[in-house]
Design a protein around this motif. Structure first.
Motif, PDB file in Angstrom:
ATOM      1  N   ASP A  86      -7.456   6.475   9.102  1.00 16.95           N
ATOM      2  CA  ASP A  86      -8.809   6.052   9.451  1.00 16.95           C
ATOM      3  C   ASP A  86      -9.882   6.734   8.606  1.00 16.95           C
ATOM      4  OD1 ASP A  86      -7.690   4.461  11.394  1.00 16.95           O
ATOM      5  OD2 ASP A  86      -7.880   5.995  12.951  1.00 16.95           O
ATOM      6  N   THR A  87      -9.523   7.803   7.940  1.00 14.29           N
ATOM      7  CA  THR A  87     -10.486   8.512   7.094  1.00 14.29           C
ATOM      8  C   THR A  87     -10.008   8.448   5.654  1.00 14.29           C
ATOM      9  OG1 THR A  87      -9.369  10.639   7.268  1.00 14.29           O
ATOM     10  CG2 THR A  87     -10.978  10.113   8.978  1.00 14.29           C
ATOM     11  N   GLU A  88     -10.801   8.994   4.771  1.00 16.58           N
ATOM     12  CA  GLU A  88     -10.413   8.996   3.363  1.00 16.58           C
ATOM     13  C   GLU A  88      -9.666  10.273   3.002  1.00 16.58           C
ATOM     14  OE1 GLU A  88     -12.928   7.521   0.485  1.00 16.58           O
ATOM     15  OE2 GLU A  88     -13.770   5.973   1.742  1.00 16.58           O
ATOM     16  N   GLU A  89      -9.214  11.009   4.001  1.00 17.66           N
ATOM     17  CA  GLU A  89      -8.511  12.256   3.755  1.00 17.66           C
ATOM     18  C   GLU A  89      -7.016  12.048   3.540  1.00 17.66           C
ATOM     19  OE1 GLU A  89      -9.393  14.922   6.938  1.00 17.66           O
ATOM     20  OE2 GLU A  89     -11.541  14.734   6.654  1.00 17.66           O
ATOM     21  N   ASN A  90      -6.569  10.790   3.508  1.00 13.09           N
ATOM     22  CA  ASN A  90      -5.140  10.573   3.330  1.00 13.09           C
ATOM     23  C   ASN A  90      -4.768  10.615   1.855  1.00 13.09           C
ATOM     24  OD1 ASN A  90      -6.252   8.135   2.603  1.00 13.09           O
ATOM     25  ND2 ASN A  90      -5.026   6.889   3.961  1.00 13.09           N
ATOM     26  N   GLN A  91      -3.562  11.094   1.608  1.00 13.38           N
ATOM     27  CA  GLN A  91      -3.077  11.264   0.244  1.00 13.38           C
ATOM     28  C   GLN A  91      -2.092  10.149  -0.064  1.00 13.38           C
ATOM     29  OE1 GLN A  91      -0.747  14.789  -0.316  1.00 13.38           O
ATOM     30  NE2 GLN A  91      -0.521  14.481  -2.493  1.00 13.38           N
ATOM     31  N   LEU A  92      -2.295   9.455  -1.165  1.00 14.72           N
ATOM     32  CA  LEU A  92      -1.412   8.370  -1.572  1.00 14.72           C
ATOM     33  C   LEU A  92      -0.171   8.956  -2.232  1.00 14.72           C
ATOM     34  CD1 LEU A  92      -1.093   5.244  -1.862  1.00 14.72           C
ATOM     35  CD2 LEU A  92      -1.987   5.558  -4.180  1.00 14.72           C
ATOM     36  N   ILE A  93       0.989   8.644  -1.671  1.00 15.93           N
ATOM     37  CA  ILE A  93       2.272   9.072  -2.238  1.00 15.93           C
ATOM     38  C   ILE A  93       2.814   7.990  -3.158  1.00 15.93           C
ATOM     39  CG2 ILE A  93       4.654   9.727  -1.652  1.00 15.93           C
ATOM     40  CD1 ILE A  93       2.665  11.773  -0.723  1.00 15.93           C
ATOM     41  N   GLY A  94       2.628   6.732  -2.758  1.00 13.80           N
ATOM     42  CA  GLY A  94       3.136   5.605  -3.535  1.00 13.80           C
ATOM     43  C   GLY A  94       2.937   4.311  -2.779  1.00 13.80           C
ATOM     44  N   VAL A  95       3.766   3.309  -3.113  1.00 14.61           N
ATOM     45  CA  VAL A  95       3.693   1.993  -2.482  1.00 14.61           C
ATOM     46  C   VAL A  95       5.114   1.491  -2.253  1.00 14.61           C
ATOM     47  CG1 VAL A  95       2.961  -0.420  -2.783  1.00 14.61           C
ATOM     48  CG2 VAL A  95       1.485   1.430  -3.558  1.00 14.61           C
ATOM     49  N   LEU A  96       5.323   0.886  -1.092  1.00 18.53           N
ATOM     50  CA  LEU A  96       6.587   0.239  -0.754  1.00 18.53           C
ATOM     51  C   LEU A  96       6.372  -1.260  -0.885  1.00 18.53           C
ATOM     52  CD1 LEU A  96       9.492   0.298   0.442  1.00 18.53           C
ATOM     53  CD2 LEU A  96       8.425   0.186   2.697  1.00 18.53           C
ATOM     54  N   ALA A 118       7.174   2.617   6.524  1.00 24.73           N
ATOM     55  CA  ALA A 118       6.528   3.118   5.300  1.00 24.73           C
ATOM     56  C   ALA A 118       5.861   4.461   5.558  1.00 24.73           C
ATOM     57  CB  ALA A 118       5.513   2.096   4.789  1.00 24.73           C
ATOM     58  N   ASN A 119       5.222   4.617   6.723  1.00 25.79           N
ATOM     59  CA  ASN A 119       4.612   5.908   7.067  1.00 25.79           C
ATOM     60  C   ASN A 119       5.668   7.000   7.174  1.00 25.79           C
ATOM     61  OD1 ASN A 119       2.007   4.886   7.137  1.00 25.79           O
ATOM     62  ND2 ASN A 119       2.106   4.412   9.313  1.00 25.79           N
ATOM     63  N   GLN A 120       6.796   6.682   7.793  1.00 23.05           N
ATOM     64  CA  GLN A 120       7.879   7.656   7.915  1.00 23.05           C
ATOM     65  C   GLN A 120       8.487   7.980   6.551  1.00 23.05           C
ATOM     66  OE1 GLN A 120       8.623   9.301  10.789  1.00 23.05           O
ATOM     67  NE2 GLN A 120       6.786   8.232  11.465  1.00 23.05           N
ATOM     68  N   LEU A 121       8.595   6.958   5.698  1.00 23.08           N
ATOM     69  CA  LEU A 121       9.116   7.166   4.352  1.00 23.08           C
ATOM     70  C   LEU A 121       8.192   8.079   3.555  1.00 23.08           C
ATOM     71  CD1 LEU A 121      11.278   6.457   2.253  1.00 23.08           C
ATOM     72  CD2 LEU A 121       9.919   4.442   1.668  1.00 23.08           C
ATOM     73  N   ALA A 122       6.882   7.893   3.702  1.00 26.46           N
ATOM     74  CA  ALA A 122       5.908   8.748   3.004  1.00 26.46           C
ATOM     75  C   ALA A 122       6.070  10.198   3.438  1.00 26.46           C
ATOM     76  CB  ALA A 122       4.484   8.264   3.273  1.00 26.46           C
ATOM     77  N   ILE A 123       6.246  10.417   4.737  1.00 23.90           N
ATOM     78  CA  ILE A 123       6.443  11.783   5.241  1.00 23.90           C
ATOM     79  C   ILE A 123       7.730  12.375   4.687  1.00 23.90           C
ATOM     80  CG2 ILE A 123       6.913  13.122   7.339  1.00 23.90           C
ATOM     81  CD1 ILE A 123       4.990  11.132   8.786  1.00 23.90           C
ATOM     82  N   ALA A 124       8.802  11.583   4.663  1.00 29.69           N
ATOM     83  CA  ALA A 124      10.082  12.069   4.132  1.00 29.69           C
ATOM     84  C   ALA A 124       9.986  12.408   2.648  1.00 29.69           C
ATOM     85  CB  ALA A 124      11.171  11.025   4.369  1.00 29.69           C
ATOM     86  N   ILE A 125       9.294  11.577   1.890  1.00 30.33           N
ATOM     87  CA  ILE A 125       9.121  11.845   0.451  1.00 30.33           C
ATOM     88  C   ILE A 125       8.302  13.113   0.244  1.00 30.33           C
ATOM     89  CG2 ILE A 125       8.007  10.997  -1.655  1.00 30.33           C
ATOM     90  CD1 ILE A 125       8.834   8.149  -0.730  1.00 30.33           C
ATOM     91  N   ARG A 126       7.224  13.267   1.011  1.00 33.26           N
ATOM     92  CA  ARG A 126       6.396  14.472   0.899  1.00 33.26           C
ATOM     93  C   ARG A 126       7.187  15.720   1.276  1.00 33.26           C
ATOM     94  NH1 ARG A 126       3.214  17.383  -1.776  1.00 33.26           N
ATOM     95  NH2 ARG A 126       1.782  18.644  -0.575  1.00 33.26           N
ATOM     96  N   ASN A 127       7.972  15.626   2.343  1.00 34.06           N
ATOM     97  CA  ASN A 127       8.813  16.761   2.747  1.00 34.06           C
ATOM     98  C   ASN A 127       9.836  17.107   1.672  1.00 34.06           C
ATOM     99  OD1 ASN A 127       7.457  17.110   5.147  1.00 34.06           O
ATOM    100  ND2 ASN A 127       8.970  16.025   6.381  1.00 34.06           N
ATOM    101  N   ALA A 128      10.405  16.093   1.037  1.00 37.54           N
ATOM    102  CA  ALA A 128      11.366  16.340  -0.045  1.00 37.54           C
ATOM    103  C   ALA A 128      10.689  17.054  -1.215  1.00 37.54           C
ATOM    104  CB  ALA A 128      11.995  15.033  -0.510  1.00 37.54           C
ATOM    105  N   HIS A 129       9.456  16.641  -1.543  1.00 36.67           N
ATOM    106  CA  HIS A 129       8.710  17.313  -2.621  1.00 36.67           C
ATOM    107  C   HIS A 129       8.394  18.763  -2.247  1.00 36.67           C
ATOM    108  CE1 HIS A 129       7.590  14.056  -5.528  1.00 36.67           C
ATOM    109  NE2 HIS A 129       8.077  13.343  -4.530  1.00 36.67           N
TER     110      HIS A 129
END
Length: 181
Positions: A86-96, A118-129
């Motif tokens: 809802d805010t602009e504080e979100n970080q773009l990881i990529g696109v599915l 996709a939200n869960q995938l973004a969290i998993a990718i960020r955690n992996a990084h």
């Protein structure tokens, strides 16, 4: 990532799923792509749609395209973001990007499930990084401590040996030890 993409492909009956990740330069790069071997029509995903989803940070659809008679080609691109949507504080990881050929129209329930995944995938990718960063930092710390330990132990070993010999003058026989300067 590969197994998640393959599971999503079989779950939603997609012909192609592409995961784009943002590079250090902020550009989208293909990280994973799975295509169904039995896909009746070979249509490539629209990269511009993925770019638009990344820029707008919202789900984007391609217009349904008719290919072979009653087969409809559909594409949905969902941004992979971390943070508050809802805010602009979100970080773009990529696109599915999901690309399917179907005889039915797009189902809004599927779109909602895909967005949640996709939200869960973004969290998993960020955690992996983050895990990879921690592993790298831990390896650097271990190497630093190893080098530091060696550099300190080498001169100290000579000092400890000489002090030990000074504690036992009989080791020199009956010779007098020289006076200290």
């Amino acid at each position: 990532l590969t197994s998640v993409v393959q599971d999503m492909s079989s779950l939603f009956g997609t012909s192609t799923i592409t995961v784009y990740l943002t590079s250090d330069k902020g550009e989208l790069e293909i990280a994973e792509q799975v295509s169904a071997a039995d896909s009746p029509v070979n249509v490539q995903p629209l990269f511009s749609l993925a770019e638009k989803a990344a820029q707008m940070r919202k789900v984007m659809y391609s217009p349904d395209r008719q290919n072979l008679g009653d087969i409809t080609v559909q594409e949905i691109c969902v941004p992979l973001t971390i943070g508050n949507a809802d805010t602009e504080e979100n970080q773009l990881i990529g696109v599915l990007s999901l690309h399917r050929q179907s005889q039915t129209a797009r189902n809004e329930d599927d779109v909602e499930v895909i967005s949640i995944l996709a939200n869960q995938l973004a969290i998993a990718i960020r955690n992996a990084h983050l895990f990879q960063e921690v592993q790298t930092a831990s390896a650097s710390k271990t190497h630093f401590i190893s080098v530091l330990s060696h550099e300190i132990r080498t001169p100290l070993q000579a000092i400890i040996s000489n002090v030990g010999l000074m504690r036992f003058p009989q080791a020199y026989g009956h010779e007098e030890l020289p006076d200290a300067y």
